[in-house]
Design an enzyme around this catalytic site. Structure first.
Site, PDB file in Angstrom:
ATOM      1  N   GLY A 155       0.738  -1.023  -0.022  1.00  0.00           N
ATOM      2  CA  GLY A 155       0.043   0.119   0.054  1.00  0.00           C
ATOM      3  C   GLY A 155       0.994   1.482   0.219  1.00  0.00           C
ATOM      4  CB  SER A 158      -0.279   7.038   5.544  1.00  0.00           C
ATOM      5  OG  SER A 158       1.120   7.540   5.581  1.00  0.00           O
ATOM      6  N   GLY A 160      -4.537   2.647   5.580  1.00  0.00           N
ATOM      7  CA  GLY A 160      -4.625   1.618   6.625  1.00  0.00           C
ATOM      8  C   GLY A 160      -3.726   1.475   7.526  1.00  0.00           C
ATOM      9  NE  ARG A 280       5.789   5.659  -4.187  1.00  0.00           N
ATOM     10  CZ  ARG A 280       5.720   6.249  -3.184  1.00  0.00           C
ATOM     11  NH1 ARG A 280       6.091   7.795  -3.393  1.00  0.00           N
ATOM     12  NH2 ARG A 280       5.268   6.159  -2.115  1.00  0.00           N
TER      13      ARG A 280
END
Length: 406
Positions: A155, A158, A160, A280
């Site tokens: 994910g 941030s 969850g 990235r």
């Protein structure tokens, strides 16, 4: 002679438009391939070419790129979105273009596998466990010791992620993650981590070269919302060297070192502890350009198309940004003061993510932000003061949703 095209897989709210405009400045025609081009509003605003294609389907992407090659010379393929970056590597490999190693990206994007690799490389990281059900989460939290951080194994932004300070909060957030309120792209896998305490930093790298370190202030727990950041961070020479050294260890262990990487740290009593390695650019790469004159998006594209990049500093200022978070859910009636804030000396940009008459549903992640203010000046204190003056000028009204029974 066919036009030179840069293929962009999907986009992001923060960086998608930056990639489009940087490509255009380099004389390229940016073409976005997206499962839903309408979700990237800047494509219509900028009249950018886009194709609807399933970006989770490698064969479909190869077919679409092959079709485009009948009209364009495709000189590069990349993305600002982490979720499809491994696929970018696969496409580059297929078309014999410069690109990241897809296996390394895939390993890095799974936070548990990333933890395992970093641990094997003796990189300082928080204690961690992996769980797929409530009983294992409870057991892991007890082994590590409260407070703990619970997060999905895969994910971004941030989503969850929550600090759980007692067993009740562990149980509550486990229920949230497992009972359908969190969207999983694969079977649920929860990472339970030691809460590393200390100031938060992240380092920007291109290839194996450290560009600079950014210091961030987060909002109050239990969520991890980035409220403000300053670039470059105020660190001692030893602290900077330690963070840079650990960063290079991360790249070696994970097989990274091609293109951009940003690595999050907590500077603890035992030194820098790696929170996350992201293969990235950071969500806000503009401070590096404002502070040092290094346009990381443009330099990344140069690498993608096989040109020589330039990471030399042109100047040295203090840049920073402040995110605007709502304090309640409801309907955004209006937001004002934007033009006044943007007109302040030192303010580089005021960017809104939402428009009036937009419903606001806070989820405790960084997508909750209503907008972003970026500023630059000769020193940190002045930049912080500019950001505060800009924030004070901006106001909004949110009408709370009616409660049940009203």
């Amino acid at each position: 002679m066919p036009k030179r095209a840069l293929i962009l897989l999907e986009g992001t709210r923060a960086n998608g438009l930056l990639y489009v405009r940087a490509a255009q400045r380099l004389g390229l025609n940016p073409i976005t391939l997206s499962s839903d081009p309408a979700q990237h509003g800047y494509l219509a605003t900028e009249s950018c070419e886009a194709s609807r294609v399933d970006t989770n389907n490698l064969d479909a992407l190869i077919s679409e790129c092959s079709r485009l090659r009948a009209t364009y010379e495709i000189v590069g393929i990349t993305s600002a979105q982490e979720a499809v970056y491994a696929t970018v590597g696969e496409l580059c490999r297929h078309f014999n273009l410069p690109g990241p190693n897809p296996e390394s990206i895939r390993r890095c994007c799974d936070k548990f596998i990333q933890r395992e690799i970093l641990a094997e490389g003796n990189v300082p990281i928080p204690a961690y466990r992996l769980a797929a059900n409530a009983a294992d989460v409870k057991s892991a939290a007890a082994e590590i010791g409260l407070p703990v951080v619970l997060k999905p194994a895969v994910g971004i932004n941030s989503k969850g992620v929550r600090l759980c300070r007692d067993v009740d909060e562990v149980a509550e957030h486990t229920t949230y993650l497992l009972d359908g309120k969190h969207i999983w792209r694969s079977p649920p896998r929860i990472l339970i981590e030691e809460f590393a305490q200390g100031h938060h930093y992240w380092i920007h790298l291109m290839g194996n070269e450290a560009i600079g370190i950014e210091g961030a202030d987060l909002g109050p727990p239990p969520y991890f919302l980035f409220r403000e950041a300053i670039f470059p961070a105020q660190l001692t020479d030893d602290e900077q060297k330690n963070i840079e050294g650990v960063s290079l260890s991360c790249l070696r262990a994970l097989g990274l070192g091609w293109g951009p990487t940003n690595i999050e740290f907590r500077l603890t009593k035992r030194g820098p502890v790696v929170i996350e390695v992201n293969p990235r650019l950071a969500g806000h790469p503009q401070p590096a350009q404002l502070a040092y004159g290094i346009d990381l998006v443009t330099e990344h594209i140069k690498l993608v198309i096989g040109s020589e990049w330039n990471l030399n500093k042109r100047h040295s200022y203090a840049a920073g940004w402040r995110s605007l978070f709502p304090d309640c859910d409801g309907m955004l009636d209006w937001i004002g003061g934007v033009s006044q804030a943007a007109a302040l000396s030192g303010v580089a940009e005021v960017k809104l993510h939402v428009k009036p008459e937009t419903p606001i549903f806070r989820k405790g992640d960084n997508i909750d932000s209503l907008g972003l203010i970026t500023a630059v000046s000769p020193d940190v204190a002045q930049t912080k003061a500019i950001l505060q003056r800009a924030v004070d000028l901006i106001d909004w009204s949110i009408t709370p949703f009616p409660t049940i029974g009203e």
